[in-house]
Scaffold this motif. Sequence first.
Motif, PDB file in Angstrom:
ATOM      1  N   THR A  56     120.573  33.234 147.430  1.00  0.00           N
ATOM      2  CA  THR A  56     119.452  32.322 147.627  1.00  0.00           C
ATOM      3  C   THR A  56     119.524  31.155 146.665  1.00  0.00           C
ATOM      4  O   THR A  56     120.142  31.240 145.602  1.00  0.00           O
ATOM      5  CB  THR A  56     118.109  33.037 147.425  1.00  0.00           C
ATOM      6  OG1 THR A  56     118.044  33.564 146.091  1.00  0.00           O
ATOM      7  CG2 THR A  56     117.944  34.179 148.418  1.00  0.00           C
ATOM      8  N   ASN A  57     118.897  30.072 147.042  1.00  0.00           N
ATOM      9  CA  ASN A  57     118.663  28.978 146.120  1.00  0.00           C
ATOM     10  C   ASN A  57     117.346  28.314 146.470  1.00  0.00           C
ATOM     11  O   ASN A  57     116.888  28.353 147.615  1.00  0.00           O
ATOM     12  CB  ASN A  57     119.828  27.977 146.083  1.00  0.00           C
ATOM     13  CG  ASN A  57     120.121  27.348 147.430  1.00  0.00           C
ATOM     14  OD1 ASN A  57     119.393  26.467 147.895  1.00  0.00           O
ATOM     15  ND2 ASN A  57     121.209  27.780 148.053  1.00  0.00           N
ATOM     16  N   TYR A  58     116.732  27.709 145.461  1.00  0.00           N
ATOM     17  CA  TYR A  58     115.395  27.157 145.585  1.00  0.00           C
ATOM     18  C   TYR A  58     115.314  25.782 144.977  1.00  0.00           C
ATOM     19  O   TYR A  58     116.041  25.455 144.031  1.00  0.00           O
ATOM     20  CB  TYR A  58     114.376  28.042 144.860  1.00  0.00           C
ATOM     21  CG  TYR A  58     114.252  29.450 145.391  1.00  0.00           C
ATOM     22  CD1 TYR A  58     113.333  29.755 146.379  1.00  0.00           C
ATOM     23  CD2 TYR A  58     115.049  30.471 144.891  1.00  0.00           C
ATOM     24  CE1 TYR A  58     113.205  31.043 146.867  1.00  0.00           C
ATOM     25  CE2 TYR A  58     114.931  31.765 145.370  1.00  0.00           C
ATOM     26  CZ  TYR A  58     114.010  32.050 146.355  1.00  0.00           C
ATOM     27  OH  TYR A  58     113.885  33.334 146.830  1.00  0.00           O
ATOM     28  N   ALA A  59     114.404  24.997 145.497  1.00  0.00           N
ATOM     29  CA  ALA A  59     114.063  23.753 144.841  1.00  0.00           C
ATOM     30  C   ALA A  59     113.409  24.061 143.502  1.00  0.00           C
ATOM     31  O   ALA A  59     112.682  25.050 143.367  1.00  0.00           O
ATOM     32  CB  ALA A  59     113.109  22.930 145.706  1.00  0.00           C
ATOM     33  N   ASP A  60     113.669  23.221 142.514  1.00  0.00           N
ATOM     34  CA  ASP A  60     113.096  23.448 141.191  1.00  0.00           C
ATOM     35  C   ASP A  60     111.572  23.531 141.236  1.00  0.00           C
ATOM     36  O   ASP A  60     110.960  24.281 140.470  1.00  0.00           O
ATOM     37  CB  ASP A  60     113.522  22.341 140.229  1.00  0.00           C
ATOM     38  CG  ASP A  60     114.981  22.440 139.831  1.00  0.00           C
ATOM     39  OD1 ASP A  60     115.525  21.420 139.358  1.00  0.00           O
ATOM     40  OD2 ASP A  60     115.578  23.518 139.984  1.00  0.00           O
ATOM     41  N   SER A  61     110.971  22.785 142.130  1.00  0.00           N
ATOM     42  CA  SER A  61     109.524  22.720 142.189  1.00  0.00           C
ATOM     43  C   SER A  61     108.868  24.019 142.653  1.00  0.00           C
ATOM     44  O   SER A  61     107.664  24.199 142.465  1.00  0.00           O
ATOM     45  CB  SER A  61     109.083  21.575 143.103  1.00  0.00           C
ATOM     46  OG  SER A  61     109.581  21.758 144.418  1.00  0.00           O
ATOM     47  N   VAL A  62     109.643  24.915 143.263  1.00  0.00           N
ATOM     48  CA  VAL A  62     109.063  26.156 143.782  1.00  0.00           C
ATOM     49  C   VAL A  62     109.616  27.400 143.110  1.00  0.00           C
ATOM     50  O   VAL A  62     109.161  28.510 143.415  1.00  0.00           O
ATOM     51  CB  VAL A  62     109.243  26.270 145.310  1.00  0.00           C
ATOM     52  CG1 VAL A  62     108.709  25.026 146.007  1.00  0.00           C
ATOM     53  CG2 VAL A  62     110.699  26.520 145.675  1.00  0.00           C
ATOM     54  N   LYS A  63     110.566  27.247 142.210  1.00  0.00           N
ATOM     55  CA  LYS A  63     111.149  28.397 141.528  1.00  0.00           C
ATOM     56  C   LYS A  63     110.076  29.195 140.803  1.00  0.00           C
ATOM     57  O   LYS A  63     109.224  28.640 140.120  1.00  0.00           O
ATOM     58  CB  LYS A  63     112.221  27.948 140.542  1.00  0.00           C
ATOM     59  CG  LYS A  63     113.514  27.508 141.183  1.00  0.00           C
ATOM     60  CD  LYS A  63     114.538  27.089 140.131  1.00  0.00           C
ATOM     61  CE  LYS A  63     115.834  26.651 140.778  1.00  0.00           C
ATOM     62  NZ  LYS A  63     116.808  26.173 139.765  1.00  0.00           N
ATOM     63  N   GLY A  64     110.133  30.493 140.971  1.00  0.00           N
ATOM     64  CA  GLY A  64     109.170  31.374 140.339  1.00  0.00           C
ATOM     65  C   GLY A  64     107.902  31.563 141.128  1.00  0.00           C
ATOM     66  O   GLY A  64     107.094  32.437 140.796  1.00  0.00           O
ATOM     67  N   ARG A  65     107.699  30.763 142.161  1.00  0.00           N
ATOM     68  CA  ARG A  65     106.495  30.865 142.983  1.00  0.00           C
ATOM     69  C   ARG A  65     106.792  31.279 144.419  1.00  0.00           C
ATOM     70  O   ARG A  65     106.005  32.002 145.027  1.00  0.00           O
ATOM     71  CB  ARG A  65     105.739  29.534 142.993  1.00  0.00           C
ATOM     72  CG  ARG A  65     105.267  29.073 141.623  1.00  0.00           C
ATOM     73  CD  ARG A  65     104.355  27.861 141.735  1.00  0.00           C
ATOM     74  NE  ARG A  65     105.034  26.705 142.314  1.00  0.00           N
ATOM     75  CZ  ARG A  65     104.658  26.093 143.433  1.00  0.00           C
ATOM     76  NH1 ARG A  65     103.593  26.522 144.102  1.00  0.00           N
ATOM     77  NH2 ARG A  65     105.330  25.042 143.876  1.00  0.00           N
ATOM     78  N   PHE A  66     107.906  30.807 144.950  1.00  0.00           N
ATOM     79  CA  PHE A  66     108.277  31.099 146.336  1.00  0.00           C
ATOM     80  C   PHE A  66     109.449  32.070 146.366  1.00  0.00           C
ATOM     81  O   PHE A  66     110.322  32.037 145.495  1.00  0.00           O
ATOM     82  CB  PHE A  66     108.697  29.825 147.073  1.00  0.00           C
ATOM     83  CG  PHE A  66     107.595  28.839 147.336  1.00  0.00           C
ATOM     84  CD1 PHE A  66     106.336  28.982 146.770  1.00  0.00           C
ATOM     85  CD2 PHE A  66     107.830  27.756 148.165  1.00  0.00           C
ATOM     86  CE1 PHE A  66     105.331  28.061 147.019  1.00  0.00           C
ATOM     87  CE2 PHE A  66     106.838  26.824 148.426  1.00  0.00           C
ATOM     88  CZ  PHE A  66     105.585  26.978 147.849  1.00  0.00           C
ATOM     89  N   THR A  67     109.483  32.902 147.379  1.00  0.00           N
ATOM     90  CA  THR A  67     110.581  33.829 147.584  1.00  0.00           C
ATOM     91  C   THR A  67     111.007  33.810 149.042  1.00  0.00           C
ATOM     92  O   THR A  67     110.177  34.006 149.932  1.00  0.00           O
ATOM     93  CB  THR A  67     110.193  35.266 147.193  1.00  0.00           C
ATOM     94  OG1 THR A  67     109.765  35.305 145.834  1.00  0.00           O
ATOM     95  CG2 THR A  67     111.392  36.199 147.359  1.00  0.00           C
TER      96      THR A  67
END
Length: 117
Positions: free
Chosen positions: A57-68
């Motif tokens: 997986t990879n995430y936008a920095d703005s949602v890391k730790g909040r979205f899964t």
Amino acid sequence: QVQLVESGGGLVQAGGSLRLSCAASGSIFIINAMGWYRQAPGKQRELVALIGNSGSTNYADSVKGRFTISRDNAKNTVYLQMNSLKPEDTAVYYCYANVQVPPYGYWGQGTQVTVSP
């Protein structure tokens, strides 16, 4: 050919949670990665989260730790669990599927997520 149908969007207050679902149908065997993008009014569509067939997986920095982001291959469905929502998360969220043959990518119709202050 792949069809993507999103569900789960809606209105939620800041700090709340929402789970988006994207069900894939058709030639699902050609799908590589799946993910979620979002587009706010007047802004470019941006990547939110991506998940590969291997589960990476990879995430936008703005949602890391909040979205899964997660994937249930048995149901041909990808999910986006959104926690601690902020007003700046307000956007139309689009499901995306990457494939290795033309057209190389498919999009869902989008589902509106609105986070009130």
